[in-house]
Scaffold this active site. Structure first.
Site, PDB file in Angstrom:
ATOM      1  N   ASP A  95       0.793  -1.173  -0.046  1.00 50.74           N
ATOM      2  CA  ASP A  95      -0.004   0.058   0.126  1.00 50.74           C
ATOM      3  C   ASP A  95       0.806   1.224  -0.175  1.00 50.74           C
ATOM      4  O   ASP A  95       1.869   1.304   0.953  1.00 50.74           O
ATOM      5  CB  ASP A  95      -0.954  -0.089   1.283  1.00 50.74           C
ATOM      6  CG  ASP A  95      -2.159  -0.534   1.074  1.00 50.74           C
ATOM      7  OD1 ASP A  95      -2.713  -0.532   0.037  1.00 50.74           O
ATOM      8  OD2 ASP A  95      -2.652  -1.148   2.111  1.00 50.74           O
ATOM      9  N   GLU A 194     -13.682  -3.491  -1.496  1.00 45.10           N
ATOM     10  CA  GLU A 194     -13.884  -3.696  -0.033  1.00 45.10           C
ATOM     11  C   GLU A 194     -15.392  -3.294   0.359  1.00 45.10           C
ATOM     12  O   GLU A 194     -15.658  -2.278   0.175  1.00 45.10           O
ATOM     13  CB  GLU A 194     -12.810  -2.617   0.715  1.00 45.10           C
ATOM     14  CG  GLU A 194     -12.907  -2.927   2.177  1.00 45.10           C
ATOM     15  CD  GLU A 194     -11.669  -2.433   3.013  1.00 45.10           C
ATOM     16  OE1 GLU A 194     -10.742  -2.105   2.530  1.00 45.10           O
ATOM     17  OE2 GLU A 194     -12.055  -2.620   4.228  1.00 45.10           O
TER      18      GLU A 194
HETATM   19  O1  KIV Z   1      -4.435  -2.409   4.507  1.00 44.14           O
HETATM   20  C1  KIV Z   1      -5.223  -3.623   4.024  1.00 44.14           C
HETATM   21  O2  KIV Z   1      -4.987  -4.488   4.936  1.00 44.14           O
HETATM   22  C2  KIV Z   1      -6.055  -3.393   3.071  1.00 44.14           C
HETATM   23  C3  KIV Z   1      -6.971  -4.733   3.042  1.00 44.14           C
HETATM   24  C4  KIV Z   1      -7.862  -4.521   3.873  1.00 44.14           C
HETATM   25  C5  KIV Z   1      -7.467  -5.012   1.618  1.00 44.14           C
HETATM   26  O3  KIV Z   1      -5.893  -2.599   2.265  1.00 44.14           O
END
Ligand code: KIV
Length: 276
Positions: A95, A194
């Protein structure tokens, strides 16, 4: 002679974005879980997970923050580097944290490049549709695989106000489908959906040729993702309907630690065979 690990004899075949597309085409579901450290990543890679998401949920489960907003790019890179060291097969997706890509595509590219260069990860994930299009295009144009994330996007929690199901109304559902098609057109290799109604997630998955990965989005997506600490029962205070717990590790750990404390206090640990 090539030094790429996949070119070595008997190398484990790594999961790539091309394989994920092929999995969607042949109807094979994609299994994704989060991990944030070397030891857990090694276990889940060896157990056959397809994608390891170094999620910004590390902000919640590793650092104890209420939201994903506080985690920094440096912290994400630290977690991602530890995960990459552990894996032989899985695709490692990271991310890009809040504030490192939204407003400015040059900063988005810089953040993505730092993640790829410093951690050795294989791709990045960003939250949003139309509003982050420029950043997505810029990152992909540099050769970095990008996965989108639509529906409940936790980095926007203060805009939503709650963690409830998204896109129940037609307008928001239409916008989500439009955003999904846009992300595909921009070159994303997949999209996380989500907490949206199952029927909408199925419709989006059928409209796209790239895979969708659902969390709280029903069984019609091309894959599933859960936060590892939730599915292993390490966290116990988070109980949404979509969460299936596959283990009760909090109690396993609790029992083990109580047993250890008792053994130490009662001078039963270590014994003679455990001493030099
Ligand atoms: O940060 C995370 O764990 C996520 C998932 C919930 C898809 O983005």
């Amino acid at each position: 002679m090539s030094r790429h690990p996949d070119m070595q004899p008997n190398a484990v075949k790594r999961i790539t974005t091309h394989q994920m597309l092929a999995m969607k085409k042949r109807g094979e579901k994609i299994a994704m879980l989060t991990a944030y450290d070397f030891s857990m990543a090694k276990i889940i890679d060896e157990a056959g997970i397809d994608i390891i998401l170094v999620g910004d949920s590390a902000s919640n489960v590793m650092a104890g923050n209420e939201t994903t907003l506080p985690i920094t790019l440096d912290q994400m890179i630290y977690h991602a580097t530890s995960v990459v060291r552990a894996i032989k097969r899985a695709f490692v997706l990271v991310d890009i944290p809040f504030g490192s890509y939204q407003g400015n595509s040059s900063e988005a590219l810089r953040s993505a490049v730092r993640i790829m260069k410093e951690s050795g990860a294989h791709g990045v994930k960003v939250e949003g549709g139309q509003e982050i299009k420029e950043s997505v295009v810029r990152i992909i144009s540099a050769g970095v695989p990008v996965m989108g994330h639509l529906g409940l996007t936790p980095q926007s929690i203060y805009k939503f106000g709650t963690y409830s199901v998204r896109a129940k109304e037609k307008d928001e559902a239409d916008k989500l489908l439009e955003d999904a098609l846009l992300l595909e057109e921009c070159g994303c290799f997949g999209i996380v959906l989500e907490k949206v109604p199952a029927a909408l997630a199925t419709k989006v998955s059928e409209a796209l040729s790239i895979p969708t990965i659902g969390i709280g989005a029903g069984g019609g997506t091309d894959g599933q993702v859960l936060v590892m600490h939730d599915m292993l029962g390490i966290t116990q205070d988070f109980n949404p309907r979509f969460l299936r717990r596959y283990a009760d590790l909090k109690n396993v750990i609790d029992q083990a630690v109580k047993h250890y404390v008792q053994d130490v206090k009662q001078k039963e640990f270590p014994n003679s065979t455990e001493s030099y």
